[in-house]
Design an enzyme around this catalytic site. Structure first.
Site, PDB file in Angstrom:
ATOM      1  N   THR A 112     -54.646 -51.970 -21.223  1.00 26.18           N
ATOM      2  CA  THR A 112     -53.713 -51.392 -20.255  1.00 26.18           C
ATOM      3  C   THR A 112     -54.254 -51.747 -18.878  1.00 26.18           C
ATOM      4  O   THR A 112     -55.265 -51.201 -18.432  1.00 26.18           O
ATOM      5  CB  THR A 112     -53.595 -49.871 -20.421  1.00 26.18           C
ATOM      6  OG1 THR A 112     -53.029 -49.586 -21.697  1.00 26.18           O
ATOM      7  CG2 THR A 112     -52.688 -49.283 -19.344  1.00 26.18           C
ATOM      8  N   LYS A 187     -45.604 -50.349 -20.263  1.00 24.46           N
ATOM      9  CA  LYS A 187     -46.648 -49.360 -20.533  1.00 24.46           C
ATOM     10  C   LYS A 187     -46.721 -48.335 -19.404  1.00 24.46           C
ATOM     11  O   LYS A 187     -46.969 -47.146 -19.633  1.00 24.46           O
ATOM     12  CB  LYS A 187     -48.000 -50.049 -20.718  1.00 24.46           C
ATOM     13  CG  LYS A 187     -49.169 -49.093 -21.004  1.00 24.46           C
ATOM     14  CD  LYS A 187     -48.965 -48.314 -22.290  1.00 24.46           C
ATOM     15  CE  LYS A 187     -50.100 -47.309 -22.545  1.00 24.46           C
ATOM     16  NZ  LYS A 187     -51.362 -47.934 -22.947  1.00 24.46           N
ATOM     17  N   LYS A 255     -56.865 -43.604 -14.845  1.00 26.32           N
ATOM     18  CA  LYS A 255     -56.856 -45.053 -14.598  1.00 26.32           C
ATOM     19  C   LYS A 255     -55.449 -45.601 -14.747  1.00 26.32           C
ATOM     20  O   LYS A 255     -54.968 -46.368 -13.914  1.00 26.32           O
ATOM     21  CB  LYS A 255     -57.825 -45.742 -15.560  1.00 26.32           C
ATOM     22  CG  LYS A 255     -57.984 -47.247 -15.350  1.00 26.32           C
ATOM     23  CD  LYS A 255     -57.071 -48.089 -16.236  1.00 26.32           C
ATOM     24  CE  LYS A 255     -57.524 -48.067 -17.678  1.00 26.32           C
ATOM     25  NZ  LYS A 255     -56.703 -48.992 -18.534  1.00 26.32           N
TER      26      LYS A 255
END
Length: 303
Positions: A112, A187, A255
């Site tokens: 990711t 995502k 994050k």
């Protein structure tokens, strides 16, 4: 061979596609295991050699000391590392995988990361005659262990067609959503949705407990209606008990949300709830919850 095709021996079931997997964390370890179990010739690399040794002890195969050596002679190289900088390190850094891949090979990244780094690396890969797919996943450690991840992909249709059947070793859903970067953008959509749902669920459980309700009974009832969600089915009970020692860590979620908020500043999207939930997660970190599961949002309400 350099052009990956899915060609299995009808008698052995062993695929002729040679793969490498870079990054054997909580996601990569079981993903690589599923590839080995499906019969693929797997070479692994991990920054900490002990983790690679543990994988070999369970699955056999071979470990390489660098990403470059892991990539040599491979048709498809997969990666699942921490962030943009980690991804650059294993691809174009010293001893990076791109130096070991032959023209016609394919690199599939499950990290990711930002859409920007996906496009950056895809451009470099193209110059070297290498295909590139950004393919972040959803489903968490449990989904990786069970081989039922959802994979969101960005890249060229021909590259995706080569990668899709191999990714199927550890995924229940794989879809190409557009050119390189589209997987990472999808995502981000996923994480934005999760952030709002988890905060709503935390407030609901907190409210129900304060109201004196039997939370398990309430959740069992409303999860059959419009309030149902994966988070409710899988995290409401442990959230109510204050159990946060599993799942996707707060540090990782922050994050991911930072990536979402940065992209929103770039494309002009307004994400007020996402920004607020990110702040709430910073409060959880201050409570010592950096490695708690993301359902720990309730902790800040009940402190």
């Amino acid at each position: 061979m350099t052009q990956a095709t899915v060609a299995s021996d009808a008698h052995t079931g062993i695929s002729s596609v040679k793969v490498a997997f870079l990054g054997l964390g909580v996601m990569g370890f079981p993903m690589a295991r599923h590839l080995a179990a499906a019969g693929y010739d797997v070479v692994v690399y991990n920054r900490s050699p002990a983790r690679a040794d543990a994988w070999l002890a369970e699955n056999g195969g071979r470990a390489a000391p660098t990403p470059e050596e892991a990539a040599q002679g491979r048709d498809i190289v997969f990666s699942c590392v921490g962030n943009d900088d980690d991804l650059r390190a294993v691809t174009i850094g010293e001893g990076g995988a791109f130096a070991g891949l032959a023209p016609g090979a394919l690199f599939v990244d499950h990290t990711t990361a930002s859409a920007a780094v996906a496009r950056e690396l895809a451009a470099i890969a193209e110059e070297r005659g290498i295909g590139f797919i950004d393919a972040p996943v959803s489903g968490g450690q449990s989904g990786a262990e069970k081989g039922v991840l959802t994979v969101m992909c960005g890249g060229a249709p021909d590259d995706f067609a080569r990668a899709e059947p191999v990714i199927g070793a550890y995924a229940q859903a794989v879809r190409l959503l557009g050119p390189v970067g589209s997987g990472q953008l999808a995502k981000m959509v996923n994480q934005i949705c999760i952030a709002g749902v988890v905060q709503g669920l935390a407030e609901a459980v907190h409210f129900g407990k304060r109201a004196g309700l039997d939370i398990d009974a309430v959740i069992a009832t409303i999860s059959k209606g419009a309030a149902q969600s994966w988070q409710m089915e899988n995290r409401a009970g442990t959230m109510a008990k204050g159990e946060f020692d599993f799942g996707f860590a707060v540090d990782w979620m922050r994050k991911d949300l930072a990536i979402c908020l940065d992209e929103a500043r770039r494309n002009g999207a307004h994400l007020p709830l996402t920004a607020l939930v990110d702040q709430f997660y910073s409060e959880v970190q201050s409570l010592g919850g950096s490695r708690w599961d993301t359902s720990s949002l309730i902790a800040r309400l009940e402190r």
